[in-house]
Scaffold this motif. Structure first.
Motif, PDB file in Angstrom:
ATOM      1  N   PRO A 271       0.843  -1.201   0.000  1.00  0.00           N
ATOM      2  CA  PRO A 271       0.000   0.000   0.000  1.00  0.00           C
ATOM      3  C   PRO A 271       0.874   1.245   0.000  1.00  0.00           C
ATOM      4  O   PRO A 271       2.009   1.223   0.495  1.00  0.00           O
ATOM      5  N   VAL A 272       0.370   2.331  -0.543  1.00  0.00           N
ATOM      6  CA  VAL A 272       1.125   3.579  -0.522  1.00  0.00           C
ATOM      7  C   VAL A 272       0.164   4.754  -0.518  1.00  0.00           C
ATOM      8  O   VAL A 272      -0.904   4.713  -1.129  1.00  0.00           O
ATOM      9  N   GLU A 273       0.532   5.789   0.213  1.00  0.00           N
ATOM     10  CA  GLU A 273      -0.195   7.061   0.220  1.00  0.00           C
ATOM     11  C   GLU A 273       0.820   8.144  -0.121  1.00  0.00           C
ATOM     12  O   GLU A 273       1.740   8.399   0.659  1.00  0.00           O
ATOM     13  N   VAL A 274       0.666   8.734  -1.268  1.00  0.00           N
ATOM     14  CA  VAL A 274       1.644   9.705  -1.759  1.00  0.00           C
ATOM     15  C   VAL A 274       1.118  11.120  -1.581  1.00  0.00           C
ATOM     16  O   VAL A 274       0.005  11.443  -2.000  1.00  0.00           O
ATOM     17  N   ARG A 275       1.944  11.944  -0.955  1.00  0.00           N
ATOM     18  CA  ARG A 275       1.626  13.365  -0.801  1.00  0.00           C
ATOM     19  C   ARG A 275       2.687  14.160  -1.551  1.00  0.00           C
ATOM     20  O   ARG A 275       3.884  13.887  -1.425  1.00  0.00           O
ATOM     21  N   THR A 276       2.263  15.137  -2.362  1.00  0.00           N
ATOM     22  CA  THR A 276       3.210  15.914  -3.164  1.00  0.00           C
ATOM     23  C   THR A 276       3.290  17.350  -2.659  1.00  0.00           C
ATOM     24  O   THR A 276       2.286  17.935  -2.268  1.00  0.00           O
ATOM     25  N   LEU A 277       4.498  17.891  -2.690  1.00  0.00           N
ATOM     26  CA  LEU A 277       4.739  19.265  -2.251  1.00  0.00           C
ATOM     27  C   LEU A 277       5.642  19.973  -3.254  1.00  0.00           C
ATOM     28  O   LEU A 277       6.710  19.450  -3.617  1.00  0.00           O
ATOM     29  N   LEU A 278       5.244  21.135  -3.697  1.00  0.00           N
ATOM     30  CA  LEU A 278       6.062  21.970  -4.572  1.00  0.00           C
ATOM     31  C   LEU A 278       6.872  22.926  -3.703  1.00  0.00           C
ATOM     32  O   LEU A 278       6.319  23.614  -2.843  1.00  0.00           O
ATOM     33  N   VAL A 279       8.182  22.972  -3.916  1.00  0.00           N
ATOM     34  CA  VAL A 279       9.060  23.831  -3.122  1.00  0.00           C
ATOM     35  C   VAL A 279       9.060  25.224  -3.745  1.00  0.00           C
ATOM     36  O   VAL A 279       9.746  25.488  -4.743  1.00  0.00           O
ATOM     37  N   ASP A 280       8.287  26.124  -3.157  1.00  0.00           N
ATOM     38  CA  ASP A 280       8.144  27.475  -3.703  1.00  0.00           C
ATOM     39  C   ASP A 280       9.485  28.203  -3.736  1.00  0.00           C
ATOM     40  O   ASP A 280      10.241  28.193  -2.761  1.00  0.00           O
ATOM     41  N   GLY A 281       9.759  28.831  -4.868  1.00  0.00           N
ATOM     42  CA  GLY A 281      10.953  29.654  -5.005  1.00  0.00           C
ATOM     43  C   GLY A 281      12.223  28.901  -5.319  1.00  0.00           C
ATOM     44  O   GLY A 281      13.256  29.524  -5.606  1.00  0.00           O
ATOM     45  N   ALA A 282      12.188  27.579  -5.306  1.00  0.00           N
ATOM     46  CA  ALA A 282      13.420  26.813  -5.504  1.00  0.00           C
ATOM     47  C   ALA A 282      13.905  26.870  -6.955  1.00  0.00           C
ATOM     48  O   ALA A 282      15.094  27.071  -7.201  1.00  0.00           O
ATOM     49  N   TRP A 283      12.994  26.689  -7.899  1.00  0.00           N
ATOM     50  CA  TRP A 283      13.439  26.625  -9.290  1.00  0.00           C
ATOM     51  C   TRP A 283      14.057  27.927  -9.783  1.00  0.00           C
ATOM     52  O   TRP A 283      15.074  27.888 -10.497  1.00  0.00           O
ATOM     53  N   PRO A 284      13.533  29.096  -9.421  1.00  0.00           N
ATOM     54  CA  PRO A 284      14.227  30.332  -9.819  1.00  0.00           C
ATOM     55  C   PRO A 284      15.660  30.389  -9.296  1.00  0.00           C
ATOM     56  O   PRO A 284      16.556  30.896  -9.987  1.00  0.00           O
ATOM     57  N   CYS A 285      15.898  29.863  -8.091  1.00  0.00           N
ATOM     58  CA  CYS A 285      17.275  29.799  -7.572  1.00  0.00           C
ATOM     59  C   CYS A 285      18.144  28.916  -8.458  1.00  0.00           C
ATOM     60  O   CYS A 285      19.278  29.261  -8.796  1.00  0.00           O
ATOM     61  N   PHE A 286      17.589  27.774  -8.839  1.00  0.00           N
ATOM     62  CA  PHE A 286      18.341  26.861  -9.694  1.00  0.00           C
ATOM     63  C   PHE A 286      18.669  27.520 -11.026  1.00  0.00           C
ATOM     64  O   PHE A 286      19.810  27.452 -11.509  1.00  0.00           O
ATOM     65  N   GLU A 287      17.677  28.166 -11.628  1.00  0.00           N
ATOM     66  CA  GLU A 287      17.892  28.803 -12.923  1.00  0.00           C
ATOM     67  C   GLU A 287      18.904  29.942 -12.835  1.00  0.00           C
ATOM     68  O   GLU A 287      19.615  30.220 -13.805  1.00  0.00           O
ATOM     69  N   ALA A 288      18.974  30.585 -11.674  1.00  0.00           N
ATOM     70  CA  ALA A 288      19.921  31.681 -11.480  1.00  0.00           C
ATOM     71  C   ALA A 288      21.319  31.194 -11.118  1.00  0.00           C
ATOM     72  O   ALA A 288      22.243  32.002 -10.967  1.00  0.00           O
ATOM     73  N   GLY A 289      21.494  29.891 -10.953  1.00  0.00           N
ATOM     74  CA  GLY A 289      22.791  29.343 -10.595  1.00  0.00           C
ATOM     75  C   GLY A 289      23.095  29.351  -9.107  1.00  0.00           C
ATOM     76  O   GLY A 289      24.216  29.049  -8.699  1.00  0.00           O
ATOM     77  N   ASP A 290      22.087  29.674  -8.286  1.00  0.00           N
ATOM     78  CA  ASP A 290      22.268  29.692  -6.835  1.00  0.00           C
ATOM     79  C   ASP A 290      21.989  28.290  -6.293  1.00  0.00           C
ATOM     80  O   ASP A 290      20.939  28.016  -5.716  1.00  0.00           O
ATOM     81  N   THR A 291      22.957  27.407  -6.460  1.00  0.00           N
ATOM     82  CA  THR A 291      22.736  26.006  -6.087  1.00  0.00           C
ATOM     83  C   THR A 291      22.622  25.820  -4.578  1.00  0.00           C
ATOM     84  O   THR A 291      21.860  24.964  -4.117  1.00  0.00           O
ATOM     85  N   ASP A 292      23.354  26.628  -3.798  1.00  0.00           N
ATOM     86  CA  ASP A 292      23.235  26.514  -2.338  1.00  0.00           C
ATOM     87  C   ASP A 292      21.856  26.979  -1.870  1.00  0.00           C
ATOM     88  O   ASP A 292      21.224  26.330  -1.022  1.00  0.00           O
ATOM     89  N   GLY A 293      21.388  28.095  -2.420  1.00  0.00           N
ATOM     90  CA  GLY A 293      20.063  28.572  -2.060  1.00  0.00           C
ATOM     91  C   GLY A 293      18.989  27.584  -2.449  1.00  0.00           C
ATOM     92  O   GLY A 293      18.029  27.358  -1.697  1.00  0.00           O
TER      93      GLY A 293
END
Length: 234
Positions: A134-156
């Motif tokens: 059995p499995v119960e999957v809950r999904t969460l979007l990490v707000d603001g993370a992808w803009p950091c990635f696109e900007a090259g701020d890997t630590d952020g």
């Protein structure tokens, strides 16, 4: 030789380093096409099926004994497009999903891109059915993370993902849906296992490359597509 299909160049040094640590002597060939993810985000993963198939054909024509897709958004499409390839085609996050299901029924999926949530949820549920668990999957979007990635701020980027993991609540496993999220594990404090895809995914790819066509899930049509360049790291 193992070919890797990436949608960001940041994955190249990550998988090279993993290879050097855990699979010395394995030849990797990196195929990088950011446009696949951009189009999949706009139009849905199935919109890039033909382009993914072309990339697989190019990899096989170049001598790949297996192909590992490192993008969770298009991983399912890569597996579907494997019919006729004559070599195994794997998605990097499948071993991680299997490990999450084995950890317990409550799985939280974290992603920095909304387009990744549904494919990863489907994958975890598929692995649960395969394991008869059995499995119960809950999904969460990490707000603001992808803009950091696109900007090259890997630590952020990693810190935002880690904060989301620490606040995910009750779970038996936390899945970091995108390979780029793996560094966040070093910032987490939660006692819940936080799972990332690059290590187990590369291990599965290395095994498939050793076994070659005998491990293939299917085949694709004639080879010979001329697409984005493949880059070899030996």
């Amino acid at each position: 030789m193992l070919a890797l299909l990436h949608t960001s160049p940041v994955h190249v040094p990550v998988f090279d380093a993993l290879r050097d640590e855990e699979h010395p002597g394995l030849e990797l060939r990196h195929h990088v096409d950011p446009g696949l993810l951009e189009r999949a985000r706009r139009e849905g993963p199935q919109a890039v099926r033909a382009d993914v198939l072309a990339a697989l054909r190019q990899a096989v024509a170049g001598g790949a004994r297996a192909v590992l897709c490192t993008c969770s958004t298009i991983g399912g499409v890569a597996e579907e497009a494997a019919d006729g390839a004559g070599v195994p085609v794997l998605r990097v996050d499948r071993p991680m999903a299997a490990a999450a299901v084995a950890a317990g029924p409550r799985v939280v999926v974290l992603a920095a891109l909304e387009s990744t949530l549904a494919p990863t949820r489907t994958l975890v549920e598929e692995e649960a059915r395969r394991a008869g668990r059995p499995v119960e999957v809950r999904t969460l979007l990490v707000d603001g993370a992808w803009p950091c990635f696109e900007a090259g701020d890997t630590d952020g980027y990693a810190r935002l993902v880690a904060t989301a993991a620490d606040g995910a609540g009750d779970a038996d496993a936390i899945v970091l849906a995108q390979a780029s999220m793996a560094p966040a594990r070093r910032w987490t404090s939660t006692r819940v296992p936080v799972l990332a895809s690059p290590g187990p995914g590369l291990a599965a790819g290395a095994e498939a490359a050793r076994n070659g066509p005998s491990a293939a899930r299917g085949t694709v049509g004639p080879l010979g597509h001329s697409g984005p360049a493949l880059h070899t790291r030996e």
